[in-house]
Structures are given as structure tokens and as C-alpha cells.
Design a protein around this motif. Structure first.
Motif, PDB file in Angstrom:
ATOM      1  N   ASP A 185     -28.461  11.874 -30.467  1.00  0.00           N
ATOM      2  CA  ASP A 185     -28.637  10.820 -29.247  1.00  0.00           C
ATOM      3  C   ASP A 185     -30.515  11.200 -29.673  1.00  0.00           C
ATOM      4  N   LYS A 186     -30.870   9.466 -29.540  1.00  0.00           N
ATOM      5  CA  LYS A 186     -32.530   9.693 -29.377  1.00  0.00           C
ATOM      6  C   LYS A 186     -32.884  10.367 -28.906  1.00  0.00           C
ATOM      7  N   ALA A 187     -34.262  10.810 -29.417  1.00  0.00           N
ATOM      8  CA  ALA A 187     -35.279  11.662 -28.318  1.00  0.00           C
ATOM      9  C   ALA A 187     -35.311  10.973 -27.222  1.00  0.00           C
ATOM     10  N   ASP A 188     -35.436  11.969 -26.051  1.00  0.00           N
ATOM     11  CA  ASP A 188     -35.970  11.739 -24.599  1.00  0.00           C
ATOM     12  C   ASP A 188     -35.034  10.197 -24.280  1.00  0.00           C
ATOM     13  N   SER A 189     -34.048  10.848 -24.707  1.00  0.00           N
ATOM     14  CA  SER A 189     -33.073   9.811 -23.985  1.00  0.00           C
ATOM     15  C   SER A 189     -32.292  10.033 -22.896  1.00  0.00           C
ATOM     16  N   ALA A 229     -25.714   0.742 -25.796  1.00  0.00           N
ATOM     17  CA  ALA A 229     -26.835   1.175 -24.458  1.00  0.00           C
ATOM     18  C   ALA A 229     -28.265   1.525 -25.508  1.00  0.00           C
ATOM     19  N   GLY A 230     -27.670   1.670 -26.278  1.00  0.00           N
ATOM     20  CA  GLY A 230     -28.576   2.420 -27.492  1.00  0.00           C
ATOM     21  C   GLY A 230     -29.171   3.804 -27.111  1.00  0.00           C
ATOM     22  N   LEU A 231     -28.229   4.423 -26.684  1.00  0.00           N
ATOM     23  CA  LEU A 231     -28.361   6.049 -27.080  1.00  0.00           C
ATOM     24  C   LEU A 231     -28.813   6.504 -28.448  1.00  0.00           C
ATOM     25  N   PHE A 232     -27.892   6.131 -29.395  1.00  0.00           N
ATOM     26  CA  PHE A 232     -27.623   7.170 -30.875  1.00  0.00           C
ATOM     27  C   PHE A 232     -28.916   6.322 -31.651  1.00  0.00           C
ATOM     28  N   ALA A 233     -29.507   7.641 -32.177  1.00  0.00           N
ATOM     29  CA  ALA A 233     -30.124   7.296 -33.215  1.00  0.00           C
ATOM     30  C   ALA A 233     -30.079   7.497 -34.521  1.00  0.00           C
ATOM     31  N   ARG A 234     -28.305   8.086 -34.657  1.00  0.00           N
ATOM     32  CA  ARG A 234     -27.820   7.436 -35.747  1.00  0.00           C
ATOM     33  C   ARG A 234     -26.067   7.833 -35.581  1.00  0.00           C
TER      34      ARG A 234
END
Length: 93
Positions: free
Chosen positions: A9-13, A77-82
Motif C-alpha cells: 500500500d501507498k503511505a496514508d492510503s 483505485a491507486g492503493l498500491f505503491a508497488r
């Protein structure tokens, strides 16, 4: 062939994860026959809250695993950093 799908997950997501959880679970249920194991990864520094996802799933090839990951509502939805996808071989049990 089994594949490991490791998503961070991306930070603060947390809000993105919560807002898309129902769609994500429905997507997984639509592919239930391919799932060997699936669940959230937990972060110690967040009080054990979700920090990513780990799925072990059956696909005929890497391209199919990648297509599945791209179609995940969390990913859309753009949740993941990778997202990392690797073939996986079960040894035990």
C-alpha cells in the motif's frame, strides 16, 4: 502454475483501501477458483492495520496473473505503491 502477488500500500492510503474494499472482495470472489490463499499484510507500526496484500493464485502464465492484478479494484483505485508478481512453488504442506 501458482503465482505470488505481493502488493504494498501507498503511505496514508487507509481511506482508499476502505472505500474500495467491497469491490475488491467481490473481485476476489469472482476468481475464487484460482485462489490458493489471500489476505492483507499487516504493519506493526500501524497497530497491525493493513499495509498491503498477499495472494497465492493459480494462473496458466505470468500474463494472466498480471492481468488479474491490473483488474483488482484496489489497484485501479491507486492503493498500491508497488505490485510484484512471481511464480511460486509450494513445497509444504
Amino acid at each position: 502454475m501458482l503465482f505470488m502477488i505481493h502488493c504494498v500500500d501507498k503511505a496514508d492510503s487507509a481511506a482508499i483501501r476502505q472505500d474500495n474494499r467491497d469491490a475488491h472482495l467481490a473481485y476476489l470472489n469472482d476468481h475464487r477458483d484460482k485462489i490458493h490463499a489471500a489476505g492483507p499484510l499487516l504493519a506493526d507500526d500501524q497497530g497491525g492495520g493493513p499495509a498491503g496484500s498477499l495472494l497465492l493464485m493459480e494462473f496458466p502464465d505470468q500474463a494472466s496473473a498480471e492481468a488479474f492484478a491490473e483488474g483488482d479494484p484496489y489497484n485501479k483505485a491507486g492503493l498500491f505503491a508497488r505490485v510484484e508478481i512471481k511464480p511460486w512453488k509450494q513445497v509444504l504442506p
